[in-house]
Write a protein that holds these residues in place. Structure first.
Motif, short mmCIF file in Angstrom:
data_model
loop_
_atom_site.label_atom_id
_atom_site.label_comp_id
_atom_site.label_asym_id
_atom_site.label_seq_id
_atom_site.Cartn_x
_atom_site.Cartn_y
_atom_site.Cartn_z
N SER A 3 0.84 -1.19 0.00
CA SER A 3 0.00 0.00 0.00
C SER A 3 0.88 1.24 0.00
O SER A 3 1.77 1.37 0.83
CB SER A 3 -0.89 0.00 1.24
N TYR A 4 0.62 2.11 -0.97
CA TYR A 4 1.32 3.38 -1.02
C TYR A 4 0.29 4.50 -0.91
O TYR A 4 -0.91 4.25 -0.93
CB TYR A 4 2.11 3.51 -2.33
N TRP A 5 0.80 5.70 -0.83
CA TRP A 5 -0.14 6.81 -0.62
C TRP A 5 -1.12 6.97 -1.77
O TRP A 5 -2.26 7.38 -1.57
CB TRP A 5 0.60 8.13 -0.35
N MET A 35 8.03 -3.36 7.91
CA MET A 35 9.22 -3.15 7.10
C MET A 35 9.77 -4.47 6.55
O MET A 35 10.61 -4.47 5.66
CB MET A 35 10.31 -2.44 7.90
N LEU A 41 8.82 2.21 -2.72
CA LEU A 41 7.89 2.87 -3.63
C LEU A 41 8.61 3.30 -4.91
O LEU A 41 9.73 3.80 -4.85
CB LEU A 41 7.36 4.08 -2.86
N TYR B 75 12.58 14.32 1.91
CA TYR B 75 11.53 13.77 2.77
C TYR B 75 11.93 14.06 4.21
O TYR B 75 12.96 13.55 4.67
CB TYR B 75 11.37 12.27 2.52
N PRO B 107 9.74 3.41 10.91
CA PRO B 107 9.69 3.77 9.50
C PRO B 107 8.44 3.25 8.78
O PRO B 107 8.04 3.81 7.76
CB PRO B 107 10.96 3.16 8.92
N GLU B 108 7.82 2.17 9.33
CA GLU B 108 6.63 1.65 8.65
C GLU B 108 5.51 2.70 8.61
O GLU B 108 4.64 2.66 7.74
CB GLU B 108 6.15 0.35 9.32
N ALA B 111 6.54 4.64 5.40
CA ALA B 111 6.97 3.87 4.23
C ALA B 111 6.07 4.10 3.01
O ALA B 111 6.58 4.12 1.88
CB ALA B 111 7.04 2.39 4.58
N PRO B 112 4.74 4.27 3.17
CA PRO B 112 3.92 4.49 1.98
C PRO B 112 4.16 5.83 1.28
O PRO B 112 3.62 6.08 0.20
CB PRO B 112 2.47 4.45 2.52
N LEU B 113 4.95 6.72 1.90
CA LEU B 113 5.16 8.05 1.32
C LEU B 113 6.55 8.24 0.71
O LEU B 113 6.73 9.07 -0.16
CB LEU B 113 4.99 9.12 2.42
N VAL B 114 7.52 7.45 1.20
CA VAL B 114 8.91 7.72 0.86
C VAL B 114 9.41 6.79 -0.23
O VAL B 114 9.20 5.58 -0.16
CB VAL B 114 9.80 7.58 2.12
N GLU B 115 10.08 7.35 -1.23
CA GLU B 115 10.66 6.53 -2.29
C GLU B 115 12.14 6.25 -1.96
O GLU B 115 12.68 6.86 -1.03
CB GLU B 115 10.52 7.24 -3.63
N PRO B 116 12.78 5.34 -2.67
CA PRO B 116 14.19 5.07 -2.40
C PRO B 116 15.03 6.34 -2.55
O PRO B 116 14.80 7.13 -3.46
CB PRO B 116 14.58 4.05 -3.47
N ARG B 135 17.27 0.79 10.92
CA ARG B 135 15.87 0.54 10.60
C ARG B 135 15.42 1.31 9.36
O ARG B 135 14.48 0.91 8.68
CB ARG B 135 15.00 0.94 11.80
N PRO B 138 16.50 0.42 4.70
CA PRO B 138 15.81 -0.09 3.50
C PRO B 138 15.40 1.00 2.51
O PRO B 138 15.18 0.71 1.34
CB PRO B 138 14.56 -0.75 4.09
N PHE B 139 15.32 2.24 2.97
CA PHE B 139 14.96 3.31 2.05
C PHE B 139 16.14 3.72 1.16
O PHE B 139 15.97 4.42 0.18
CB PHE B 139 14.49 4.56 2.82
#
Lengths: 294, 203
Positions: A3-5, A35, A41, B75, B107-108, B111-116, B135, B138-139
């Motif tokens: 799930s992403y924004w 995680m 994303l 971010y 971070p979870e 996580a839905p907002l941040v890209e690598p 932690r 992973p980003f």
């Protein structure tokens, strides 16, 4: 599924989430991913999903969501009943400092103007002295300053009453044990009702003793017995020998009271009565009794 | 990085925190910002226009605003509401700042907002700073960099800063981070060190 924004992605299949920035932000806050097995994303997914046209559009839309979400979170944090009380009690304590400093200064100033004046062998409290300086020097700079201090002191009294009242409403049990003002000061040092309710009694006992506590941790200085709770009459009126003990028992009861305040939010008379008896018993028993009974 | 003489600057709209301007650019003072101090005492990581940055512990957005002048997107994660109000104001004026109100140790939540990202920058006053960095790793893109501003006094006031520094380096290396540079930020910031690491390539 990830799930992403902008929507949910499952095996390359995307289910976009349509809505205003505020609605999207609210949805993001409900997402409870982990995680482990997190797939980072990829913004191009958002384009494929139809959420945005290109990179610039992606960043624009994302920023709207981020700002809406953070504004919402800030507003929620400030809606807590204890948040304003925190500012009120800190203002009160700073006013005390300022009033004391200025009173000292004005007294010194007054002494220069009246070489024969001395405060020795007088029982004039500082605020009475300041008032008399204000009355006797109307129009002059010193009179004006003294007048301002008197005004400030009146504002302080009104604020103290309000703090005390607010504390009784926000933290009824803690206030019942040590009074609204001291309860509010505990709250201010802990950083909030939630933080206070999660503190062990031993931490509450030494709240406000930063210098002494760190001296104890770093060197071999003796540990502090009491912090803010010393301001409560049961602690400072207790005989020296049992003062630490009273502070410990009181702090233990306060830890329970704070939890009642945070999780229940209403007065628990039975608990308060028992706690009062318990604390009073410690305060009145003669020193060394514990050792004798062993 | 852009230097005018020996003054570090960043190009962008001024007046964020009454910073000095020099030749139309914003002076990035080392006493004010730990990242600027790092560029003064060490090498750091060159900020480039295409970079994506994850900034943990964004606070009032002072350093964030300077980074945002150099890179594509920042971010910015901050937990406390008071500084978040200031950060939001910075975000309203800078299109590439993404304010996120969340706990960097979870971070979870974001996580839905941040890209690598190419750079993970961390400046948080927490006892488990190394764990927070791990932690959030992973980003990081493969080969991406970590800049950890270690606040040794937040980790443990009873320990010697040098000892905390050493322990943190060990924890990061054990997690597979390759340490490129580690410097103390003296004289600009006391008991603060910067650790620059790279996420190992591949896997």
């Amino acid at each position: 599924m990830q799930s992403y924004w902008f929507g949910d992605v499952d095996d390359g299949q995307c289910t976009p989430f349509k809505g205003e920035a505020g609605a999207v932000a609210s949805r993001v806050r409900t997402l409870r991913g982990s995680m482990d097995g997190f797939v980072p994303l990829d913004w191009q997914l958002a384009v494929a999903c139809g959420a945005c046209a290109d990179r610039a559009d992606y960043l624009l839309k994302l920023q709207n969501v981020c700002i809406a979400g953070s504004e919402l979170a800030v507003r929620e944090q400030y809606a807590g009943k204890d948040v304003e009380l925190l500012q009120m009690v800190r203002t009160l304590d700073e006013m005390d400092t300022v009033i004391n400093l200025l009173s000292e200064r004005v007294a010194d100033w007054h002494q220069i103007r009246h070489p024969s004046f001395s405060r020795k062998y007088r029982r004039t409290p500082a605020h009475v002295l300041v008032k008399s300086i204000a009355d006797r020097n109307r129009g002059g700079a010193i009179g004006k300053v003294a007048g301002e201090i008197t005004n400030l002191a009146d504002t302080r009294t009104a604020l103290a009453r309000e703090v005390s009242g607010r504390a009784c409403a926000v933290m009824p049990n803690t206030s019942a044990l040590i009074g609204g003002l001291v309860a509010a000061r505990l709250l201010s040092h802990a950083g909030g009702l939630k933080d206070l309710s999660r503190m062990p009694g031993s931490a509450i006992q030494v709240l406000g003793t930063r210098t002494a506590l760190f001296a104890h941790l770093r060197t071999h200085a003796p540990s502090p017995k009491h912090g803010i709770i010393f301001q409560h009459r049961r602690v400072h009126n207790a005989p020296r020998a049992v003062r630490g003990k009273v502070a410990r028992v009181l702090a233990g009861k306060l830890a329970i009271a704070a939890r009642l305040d945070y999780y229940r939010g209403s007065l628990a008379p039975a608990f308060i009565d028992n706690a009062q008896i318990c604390i009073d018993r410690i305060g009145t028993e003669p020193a060394g009794k514990e050792n004798e009974s062993q | 990085m852009i230097w005018i003489g020996d003054v570090l600057v960043s190009p962008g709209e001024g007046g964020v925190y009454n910073e000095r301007m020099l030749g139309g650019s914003r002076v990035w003072a080392p006493y004010r910002s730990k990242l600027s101090a790092l560029y003064h005492v060490g090498t750091g990581i060159e900020l480039t226009p295409g970079m994506r940055v994850l900034y943990l512990g964004a606070a009032n957005g002072t350093t964030v605003s300077h980074i945002a002048d150099y890179v594509e997107v920042v971010y910015s994660v901050e937990f406390a509401p008071r500084p978040m109000q200031d950060l939001l104001e910075v975000a309203r004026r800078r299109k590439n700042v993404m304010p996120i109100m969340a706990d960097a140790s979870r971070p979870e939540q974001y996580a839905p907002l941040v890209e690598p990202v190419d750079l993970l920058y961390q400046d948080v006053a927490q006892p488990d700073q190394a764990a927070i960095a791990i932690r959030n790793a992973p980003f990081l893109k493969n080969g991406g960099s970590l800049i950890l501003m270690l606040k040794t006094r937040s980790v443990d006031v009873r320990k010697e800063p040098a000892e905390v520094f050493h322990d943190t380096l060990e924890i990061l290396e054990a997690s597979g981070m390759v340490i490129r540079e580690s410097v103390w930020l003296a004289p600009y910031h006391r008991d603060h060190a910067a650790i620059i690491g790279k996420r190992a390539e591949g896997e």
